[in-house]
Motif scaffolding. Structure first.
Motif, PDB file in Angstrom:
ATOM      1  N   PRO A 235      -6.126 -17.144  56.954  1.00 50.56           N
ATOM      2  CA  PRO A 235      -6.146 -17.208  58.320  1.00 50.56           C
ATOM      3  C   PRO A 235      -7.325 -16.716  59.190  1.00 50.56           C
ATOM      4  O   PRO A 235      -7.866 -17.398  60.154  1.00 50.56           O
ATOM      5  N   LEU A 268       3.487 -17.685  53.109  1.00 48.77           N
ATOM      6  CA  LEU A 268       3.170 -17.186  54.563  1.00 48.77           C
ATOM      7  C   LEU A 268       3.423 -15.838  54.699  1.00 48.77           C
ATOM      8  O   LEU A 268       2.760 -15.243  55.236  1.00 48.77           O
ATOM      9  N   TYR A 269       4.441 -15.375  54.037  1.00 50.21           N
ATOM     10  CA  TYR A 269       4.687 -14.074  54.161  1.00 50.21           C
ATOM     11  C   TYR A 269       3.742 -13.093  53.378  1.00 50.21           C
ATOM     12  O   TYR A 269       3.444 -11.936  54.083  1.00 50.21           O
ATOM     13  N   ARG A 271       0.657 -14.016  53.455  1.00 52.32           N
ATOM     14  CA  ARG A 271      -0.532 -13.802  54.276  1.00 52.32           C
ATOM     15  C   ARG A 271      -0.189 -13.401  55.559  1.00 52.32           C
ATOM     16  O   ARG A 271      -1.071 -13.434  56.533  1.00 52.32           O
ATOM     17  N   PHE A 273       2.113 -13.889  58.184  1.00 48.10           N
ATOM     18  CA  PHE A 273       2.817 -14.407  59.062  1.00 48.10           C
ATOM     19  C   PHE A 273       4.153 -13.520  59.537  1.00 48.10           C
ATOM     20  O   PHE A 273       4.700 -13.123  58.864  1.00 48.10           O
ATOM     21  N   SER A 274       4.381 -13.419  60.885  1.00 48.30           N
ATOM     22  CA  SER A 274       5.376 -12.693  61.466  1.00 48.30           C
ATOM     23  C   SER A 274       6.563 -13.792  61.237  1.00 48.30           C
ATOM     24  O   SER A 274       6.721 -14.756  61.539  1.00 48.30           O
ATOM     25  N   ILE A 478       9.993 -18.426  61.708  1.00 46.03           N
ATOM     26  CA  ILE A 478       8.453 -18.170  61.554  1.00 46.03           C
ATOM     27  C   ILE A 478       8.448 -17.973  63.222  1.00 46.03           C
ATOM     28  O   ILE A 478       8.504 -18.980  64.051  1.00 46.03           O
ATOM     29  N   ARG A 480       6.812 -17.632  67.027  1.00 41.75           N
ATOM     30  CA  ARG A 480       5.862 -18.032  67.767  1.00 41.75           C
ATOM     31  C   ARG A 480       5.923 -17.590  69.317  1.00 41.75           C
ATOM     32  O   ARG A 480       7.183 -17.166  69.857  1.00 41.75           O
ATOM     33  N   ALA A 486       1.789 -19.115  66.169  1.00 39.42           N
ATOM     34  CA  ALA A 486       2.158 -17.981  65.279  1.00 39.42           C
ATOM     35  C   ALA A 486       1.278 -16.913  65.533  1.00 39.42           C
ATOM     36  O   ALA A 486       0.386 -17.047  66.452  1.00 39.42           O
ATOM     37  N   ASN A 487       1.512 -15.621  64.953  1.00 38.06           N
ATOM     38  CA  ASN A 487       0.646 -14.660  64.836  1.00 38.06           C
ATOM     39  C   ASN A 487      -0.771 -14.941  64.508  1.00 38.06           C
ATOM     40  O   ASN A 487      -1.757 -14.282  64.706  1.00 38.06           O
ATOM     41  N   VAL A 488      -0.783 -16.100  63.822  1.00 38.66           N
ATOM     42  CA  VAL A 488      -2.144 -16.529  63.310  1.00 38.66           C
ATOM     43  C   VAL A 488      -2.471 -17.793  64.290  1.00 38.66           C
ATOM     44  O   VAL A 488      -1.759 -18.751  64.515  1.00 38.66           O
ATOM     45  N   PRO A 493       4.039 -23.237  64.083  1.00 33.59           N
ATOM     46  CA  PRO A 493       5.536 -23.304  63.512  1.00 33.59           C
ATOM     47  C   PRO A 493       6.049 -24.411  64.223  1.00 33.59           C
ATOM     48  O   PRO A 493       6.130 -24.289  65.408  1.00 33.59           O
TER      49      PRO A 493
END
Length: 532
Positions: A235, A268-269, A271, A273-274, A478, A480, A486-488, A493
């Motif tokens: 990220p 992703l989890y 890292r 990600f929401s 995921i 958005r 996303a939160n990144v 997503p």
């Protein structure tokens, strides 16, 4: 342009009869009609075996205002609102966008970006579609699974090896749905998908369509890299990692990963990600003789020009669960759609002619977080895996198959009755009921019995059930924001895998929405200096 609806003609009519029907209904002479085109066609089977097509037709005429008056409002003026790409943004884009996955969401996102000059890079963990077809056929013949190239993974996505159904319930005011259909036709799909009520392409034709879209994206400056799995996302570095070794920088990465990318969900989890677990559905594939479905639907066994009949059924259980049919494949095949070793999942597939002996569809039951036993974002994934491991064990690595009568009694099937399995991949008779928690198994049994009220013979003792149908939709969302990130904030997503679509058309439309978000944000000046 004028539009007129409710033009009713018997099945088997000629194009000239449709033209004359339009002229009579619009009170026009032959020389007053400039042009006409079918907008929609549906089947009216309420008076079976007398069957009728119901048309909506668009046409232009010499004096359209007079036609409106003479038809007393039956003909109405319509103004087509073609799809428009948004105005380009102004932010500088120093690195090309990267599309992760080449299913319908990824393909249409890439196609739109390529047309607009953004030179996207598409990375796909699986193989090009024709090579992928060979991998899948080898799996069905030998049982040797390629975990990167199979019914779930590879160019075209999971929908390529399905029926290619293109109907969607998504409300669309921007013209994306029509645009998707037009692009499919442009690249080789039959023209009738533009107006059939339940359009489909078929696996055999869809393979060529996907390949042709790739060729156009390449011509427009895009690039494809197959056998290239995204194994990490960094990220803070604006990097994706390919095959655990190569870093690729980007300011816009589109996560069009599909509903079966479980290892990617886990990454992703990890890292940050929401994400959240979401409801989906699980169940079985049911097989019936296609001639029985035709007879019930059309009131006659000889279907003629109509093609293999389809159905859509729903039942509501006393326990609050919904049971419904999904991805119905007329004249199709049940297929081994596994993508992980030691796990077994099934799906349905049809070729364009839908000429197989059996009809099949999923009969599925809604499941929620209460069934997963956890609020963890990946709890739905683990629920799927538990069922798939049981299916693999029940079939000893092959697709487990059971007669409906035996399913109801909870005993293993030893041999089929009058319905023979139409399955791509090895199968073995067993006890499919063992796969499911009892409440789900009971819901399937009662749901199928209830559906027999609509289609007599649906709950025949010899109806075949195979399992497990577990990949109906993504078990994960995921999250958005309104800007589709996303939160990144450089990751978008997208599609079914991210939890925002359900089927080929809706996934393609979501891919377009994400492409639009990138276009609105960034200028495309980067492409002027990029030489792939």
């Amino acid at each position: 342009m004028l539009r007129i609806s409710q033009l009713i003609l018997p099945v088997g009519h000629t194009p000239e009869q449709l033209r004359k029907k339009l002229l009579r209904t619009a009170h026009m002479k032959e020389n007053e009609l400039k042009s006409f085109a079918i907008r929609r066609r549906s089947l009216d089977a309420r008076k079976k075996p007398e069957l009728y097509y119901v048309y909506t037709v668009d046409f232009s005429a010499e004096n359209e205002n007079r036609v409106i008056r003479q038809t007393k409002g039956k003909a109405q003026k319509v103004t087509e609102k073609p799809y428009h790409v948004p105005k380009h943004g102004t932010e500088s884009l120093k690195e090309r966008p990267v599309i992760i996955g080449s299913g319908p969401a990824g393909l249409f996102c890439a196609y739109l970006l390529a047309i607009e000059g953004y030179s996207p890079l598409i990375v796909e963990r699986g193989a090009p579609v024709r090579e992928r077809r060979k991998d899948i056929e080898r799996f069905w013949e030998t049982g040797v699974l390629d975990t990167a190239s199979n019914v779930q993974f590879g160019e075209g996505g999971a929908g390529t090896f399905s029926d290619g159904k293109l109907n969607t319930m998504v409300k669309d005011l921007a013209g994306r749905n029509r645009y998707v259909l037009e692009i499919f036709v442009k690249f080789g799909a039959p023209g009738e998908i533009l107006w059939e009520q339940k359009p489909h392409i078929g696996t055999d034709i869809l393979i060529g369509v996907v390949e042709a879209m790739r060729g156009e994206i390449l011509r427009l400056g895009g690039e494809f890299r197959f056998r290239s799995q995204v194994t990490d996302i960094l990220p803070k570095e604006n990097c994706i990692v390919i095959n655990n070794e190569e870093k690729i920088r980007t300011e816009a990465a589109v996560l069009a990963i599909g509903h079966s990318a479980r290892d990617t969900f886990s990454m992703l989890y990890g890292r940050g990600f929401s994400m959240e677990a979401k409801s989906f559905a699980v169940g079985v594939r049911v097989e019936h003789p296609q001639r029985m479905i035709d007879t019930v639907t059309y009131g006659r066994e000889e279907r003629g020009v109509l093609g293999a009949a389809a159905y859509k059924l729903t039942e509501k259980m006393d326990n609050g669960r919904g049971v419904y049919t999904f991805c119905m494949c007329p004249g199709g095949y049940v297929v081994n759609a596994s993508s992980e070793e030691g796990c077994l999942a099934v799906n349905g597939m049809s070729y364009h002619d839908r000429a197989g002996e059996n009809a099949n569809s999923a009969v599925i039951v809604t499941v929620t977080k209460e069934d997963y036993g956890s609020d963890h974002p990946l709890s739905g994934v683990e629920f799927q895996r538990r069922l798939e491991r049981r299916a693999w064990e029940e079939g000893k690595g092959n697709v487990p198959v059971q007669r409906f009568a035996d399913f109801c009694e909870g005993k293993a099937t030893e041999r089929p009755g009058h319905i023979r399995p139409n399955i791509k991949g090895a199968y073995q008779f067993g006890n499919v009921r063992n796969i499911f928690p009892e409440e789900i198994a009971e819901s399937l049994e009662k749901g199928i019995r209830g559906m027999d009220r609509r289609i007599h013979g649906f709950a025949d003792d010899d109806t075949l059930l195979s399992g497990v149908e577990s990949r109906t939709s993504s078990p994960v969302r995921i999250t958005r924001g309104e800007d589709f990130t996303a939160n990144v904030p450089w990751v978008y997503p997208c599609g079914e895998g991210a939890g925002y679509a359900g089927g080929i058309t809706s996934a393609a439309m979501d891919g377009m929405k994400v492409a639009e978000a990138i276009i609105r944000r960034y200028a495309n000046q980067y492409s002027q200096n990029f030489n792939p």
